[in-house]
Each structure stands twice: as structure tokens, then as C-alpha cells.
Scaffold this motif. Sequence first.
Motif, PDB file in Angstrom:
ATOM      1  N   PHE A   2      28.565  55.284  41.291  1.00 20.25           N
ATOM      2  CA  PHE A   2      29.833  55.045  40.595  1.00 20.25           C
ATOM      3  C   PHE A   2      30.745  54.167  41.452  1.00 20.25           C
ATOM      4  O   PHE A   2      31.400  53.248  40.941  1.00 20.25           O
ATOM      5  CB  PHE A   2      30.520  56.373  40.277  1.00 20.25           C
ATOM      6  N   VAL A   3      30.778  54.427  42.757  1.00 18.39           N
ATOM      7  CA  VAL A   3      31.605  53.625  43.662  1.00 18.39           C
ATOM      8  C   VAL A   3      31.142  52.169  43.653  1.00 18.39           C
ATOM      9  O   VAL A   3      31.963  51.240  43.564  1.00 18.39           O
ATOM     10  CB  VAL A   3      31.546  54.201  45.094  1.00 18.39           C
ATOM     11  N   VAL A   4      29.833  51.951  43.739  1.00 20.03           N
ATOM     12  CA  VAL A   4      29.302  50.583  43.719  1.00 20.03           C
ATOM     13  C   VAL A   4      29.719  49.859  42.444  1.00 20.03           C
ATOM     14  O   VAL A   4      30.183  48.703  42.471  1.00 20.03           O
ATOM     15  CB  VAL A   4      27.765  50.587  43.844  1.00 20.03           C
ATOM     16  N   LEU A   5      29.578  50.536  41.309  1.00 19.83           N
ATOM     17  CA  LEU A   5      29.853  49.905  40.011  1.00 19.83           C
ATOM     18  C   LEU A   5      31.329  49.658  39.773  1.00 19.83           C
ATOM     19  O   LEU A   5      31.682  48.813  38.940  1.00 19.83           O
ATOM     20  CB  LEU A   5      29.296  50.789  38.890  1.00 19.83           C
ATOM     21  N   THR A   6      32.188  50.382  40.452  1.00 26.88           N
ATOM     22  CA  THR A   6      33.631  50.136  40.286  1.00 26.88           C
ATOM     23  C   THR A   6      34.178  49.155  41.321  1.00 26.88           C
ATOM     24  O   THR A   6      35.261  48.603  41.142  1.00 26.88           O
ATOM     25  CB  THR A   6      34.417  51.459  40.371  1.00 26.88           C
ATOM     26  N   LEU A   7      33.431  48.903  42.378  1.00 28.65           N
ATOM     27  CA  LEU A   7      33.850  47.916  43.366  1.00 28.65           C
ATOM     28  C   LEU A   7      33.399  46.511  42.989  1.00 28.65           C
ATOM     29  O   LEU A   7      34.050  45.525  43.340  1.00 28.65           O
ATOM     30  CB  LEU A   7      33.290  48.271  44.748  1.00 28.65           C
ATOM     31  N   LEU A   8      32.272  46.414  42.278  1.00 22.98           N
ATOM     32  CA  LEU A   8      31.708  45.107  41.934  1.00 22.98           C
ATOM     33  C   LEU A   8      31.225  45.092  40.488  1.00 22.98           C
ATOM     34  O   LEU A   8      30.806  46.126  39.960  1.00 22.98           O
ATOM     35  CB  LEU A   8      30.503  44.795  42.840  1.00 22.98           C
ATOM     36  N   PRO A   9      31.255  43.930  39.840  1.00 20.50           N
ATOM     37  CA  PRO A   9      30.611  43.823  38.524  1.00 20.50           C
ATOM     38  C   PRO A   9      29.120  44.093  38.687  1.00 20.50           C
ATOM     39  O   PRO A   9      28.517  43.704  39.688  1.00 20.50           O
ATOM     40  CB  PRO A   9      30.874  42.367  38.113  1.00 20.50           C
ATOM     41  N   TRP A  10      28.519  44.722  37.700  1.00 16.15           N
ATOM     42  CA  TRP A  10      27.109  45.108  37.835  1.00 16.15           C
ATOM     43  C   TRP A  10      26.188  43.907  38.028  1.00 16.15           C
ATOM     44  O   TRP A  10      25.120  44.025  38.654  1.00 16.15           O
ATOM     45  CB  TRP A  10      26.654  45.905  36.606  1.00 16.15           C
TER      46      TRP A  10
END
Length: 478
Positions: free
Chosen positions: A272-280
Amino acid sequence: MSSTTTLQKAGDPAGNPGQGQPSDGLKAGLKNRHLSMIAIGGVIGAGLFVGSGGGIAKAGPAILISYALVGAMVVFVMRMLGEMAAASPNSGSFSAYADRALGRWAGFSIGWLYWFFWVVVLAVEATAGAAILENWIPAVPQWAWALIVMAVLTVTNLGSVASYGEFEFWFAGIKVVAIGAFVVIGMLAVFGVLPGSDNPGAGFAHLTDAGGFFPNGYGAVLTGVLMVVFSFMGSEIVTLAAGESENPRKAVTQATNSVIWRIGVFYLGSIFVVLTLLPWNDKSITEKGSYVAALDSIGIANAGTIMEVIVLTAVLSCLNSGLYTASRMAFSLGERGDAPKAFAKVNAKGVPVAAILGSTVFGFVAVYFNYAFKDTVFNFLLNSSGAIALFVWLVICFTQLRMRGILVREAPEKLTVKMWLFPWLTWATAALITFVIGYMFVDDANREVVSLSTLVAGLVVAVGVVLDFRRKRAAVQG
């Protein structure tokens, strides 16, 4: 054999498993802190750090659903396993329970398949760790590093079960701290309160701003499931290790009860952190790896090196646990007469030396194949062991369905951990696992893996059935 005898067969002559020294010759050398960290760290494999980027690229933000589905499946399987392990802790865990509930052929088959899975994993992880170490110290060739790490961890396991527990305590501790720090720092950046963060684009909008939550369609969720399911293998190790702990029943109960938050925080939380820090669809997620890309996006210096250290720790942890798990399964098989009797012998420290060395030798051979015959022999070994995790979970489901009845009739007081909504949720979990296996047959990327795994599983089951038939015929004739 009566049900009472069945329950007592796992090294519990007094009918009171879970207290004091194991009666099978192993020593209770694992402390509660060891078991706690093994339980927590067992769900954090190198696959979480290395493979999550590919899943994100295939499914986009919907990979969260993939992780949630597989996570729920693991939670349910662990609950079933916890029910049986709390009632009768055993070094053979689900193999020993399948032996009693489904028949000798089932315990034989799943035990050897699980052993095969982990000795192949030894080669995979040794090679992955060697690649990192060679990058740091290129003067030593990669194959030499692979042999070195295998040899060091073999010596560790030969020392005592406490040595394994101590190494795993620190390896798992580093993984837990790393993932916990990543989630905390990442969430601070997402909410814009991380000092010095230079990622103005971080936020929940990334979950939908690049083609929606399902950018590649709903079917991509199933593709994601196939990509992430194998990173969860290892959560069941704590039930094997419990048999060598000070208080097996308590350890299993705690591990089973905590599996929900462990998966929620470490898997769903970090992705979840990865997906909210960067566009998928940010290219850096696949080029650098999801965690390195996320750390880079908020200005964490030397993110790549930091992640290399963490991945190496995860690899060593997996190697350490893999060797322990394979050896204890070999020990249990030997104890039940399904492997060479030498595997069931322990030294003065309660260490099954032959079982450890036997597993290590196959691991060394697999490492050799990885370098000498990577595209032929090793590729076959890798693919033919790929779906075994799912077979193990499926057998656990059917075993628990039978074991519940035995426990209710003969030892209801030992049902200190119970599967939720029994038997409906057990059947639903078995159906989901069966669906995933079936879907692998129609998925181009996984068809070879599941086909070869099914072929190998079929051959092992056939051997188990033949041996079981011969035993029964000999018993009748005798």
C-alpha cells in the motif's frame, strides 16, 4: 489403529503433547523469543522484496486485492494447522497429521514433496545471496559465495537447535524492523509530514489516477494472485519448530492468533505504501524494485544499498529456515519409517545430523545444477517444485477436516485453537486453492510450473500408495 492411539502416535505416549521435552529425541532448545520471531519473520521472504514489482506491473493498484486474497487463504490454512499443532505439536507438522488422518501414503507424499520444495529453495536462495555478495566483493566468484553461505548455515544447524533459533531471531528481527520502518516512513511521506521528503506527488490519488484501480482489468487480480502466492510460503515453519520449544502449545497458539496482523502489516501495509508513493506504472518500480523505487521517491539516500542488505538478510533467513525445515521433515519421515532410519537418529545435543547432512547434500547438488545445467536440469527442479506450496495447503485443509472429528471424539480438551466456521470455511479455502491451481493450468506463464509440479506430485503419491499397500499386505500376511 484406534483414534486414541492415532493421537498419541506423534511422540506423545502420555497423551499430553506440548509440555516438557519432546519424546522423539529432539531437544526443547528454542526459547519463546525464538519462536515469536520465527513466527513473525516466517511470512517475510525475499520474494516480498524482489518480486512485488512484477505483480504491481501486471495488476496495478488491484494487486492489493491479490495480496488480500492470498493473505486470507494463508490465514485460514494457518488457523487449521494451528488447531492440529496446538493439540499435538510434532516436528513433522502437517505431514505427520496427514499420515494419521488421511493415511500413510498422504503423510509420505506431502512430507517428501515439502522436503523437495525446500532443498530446491536452498539452491535458489544461495544463488541469490551469492549474487549480492559477489557484487560487494567481486574477487570471490559467485559459485564460491553460494558454497560459503550454504556451508556456514549448515554448521549453524549442526550445532544445536538453539543455534538455528538464535540466528533466525536476528535475521528475522532485521527483516521485521526494516519492513516496519518502511511502512512508518512511507506513511509519513504519504501524509506529507516526513521531514525532508521531496515527493510532492505522494498520496492516495495514485490508487486511481493512472487508469483506475483496475487498469488492466479484473482478470489481472487472478494473474496477481499467481505472482504473489509463492512469496507467502514459510508461514507454516513455526508449527514444525514448535516441537522443539519450551512450550509448544503456547507458541503455536500465539503464532496462529497473530498471523492476521503480520500479513496485514508486512504485506498489505508495505505494498500500500509503494502504491501511494508512486503511480503503479512508474518504470522505476520494475527497473529498481518496488521498495527501492519508493525509498528513492522520498529522497532516502543509498536506498539501493540499504535494500541489498535487507534482501541479503532475507535470503540468509530463508536459507537458515529452509535447511532447518527440510531436515526436520526428513527426521519425521525417518521416524515414521518413510525415509532412511539414519534420518531419525539424533546426537547428544538432540540434533538430527544425518537428516541435516542429507538435506544439505541435495542442496549442494542443486546449487551445482544451477551453475552447470541452469536451463535444463535446474529449470526442471525449479518448475517441478513451484506449485508444491499450494498442494501442501490443500492437504492441510483435507487433513484438518478429518482430524477435527478424531479430536472431538478422543481429546476435545486439546482443541484450544479452533478453525473458524468449521467445516464451511475449511471447504471454502480448499475450493479457493483448487481454483488457483486450476487457473495456473490455463495461464501461459504458469502452465509449465503447475504441470511439472503435478507430474512430480503424482509420481510421489504413486510411490506412497504402493508402499502403503505393501505394508498393509505384509501386516495381513504376518
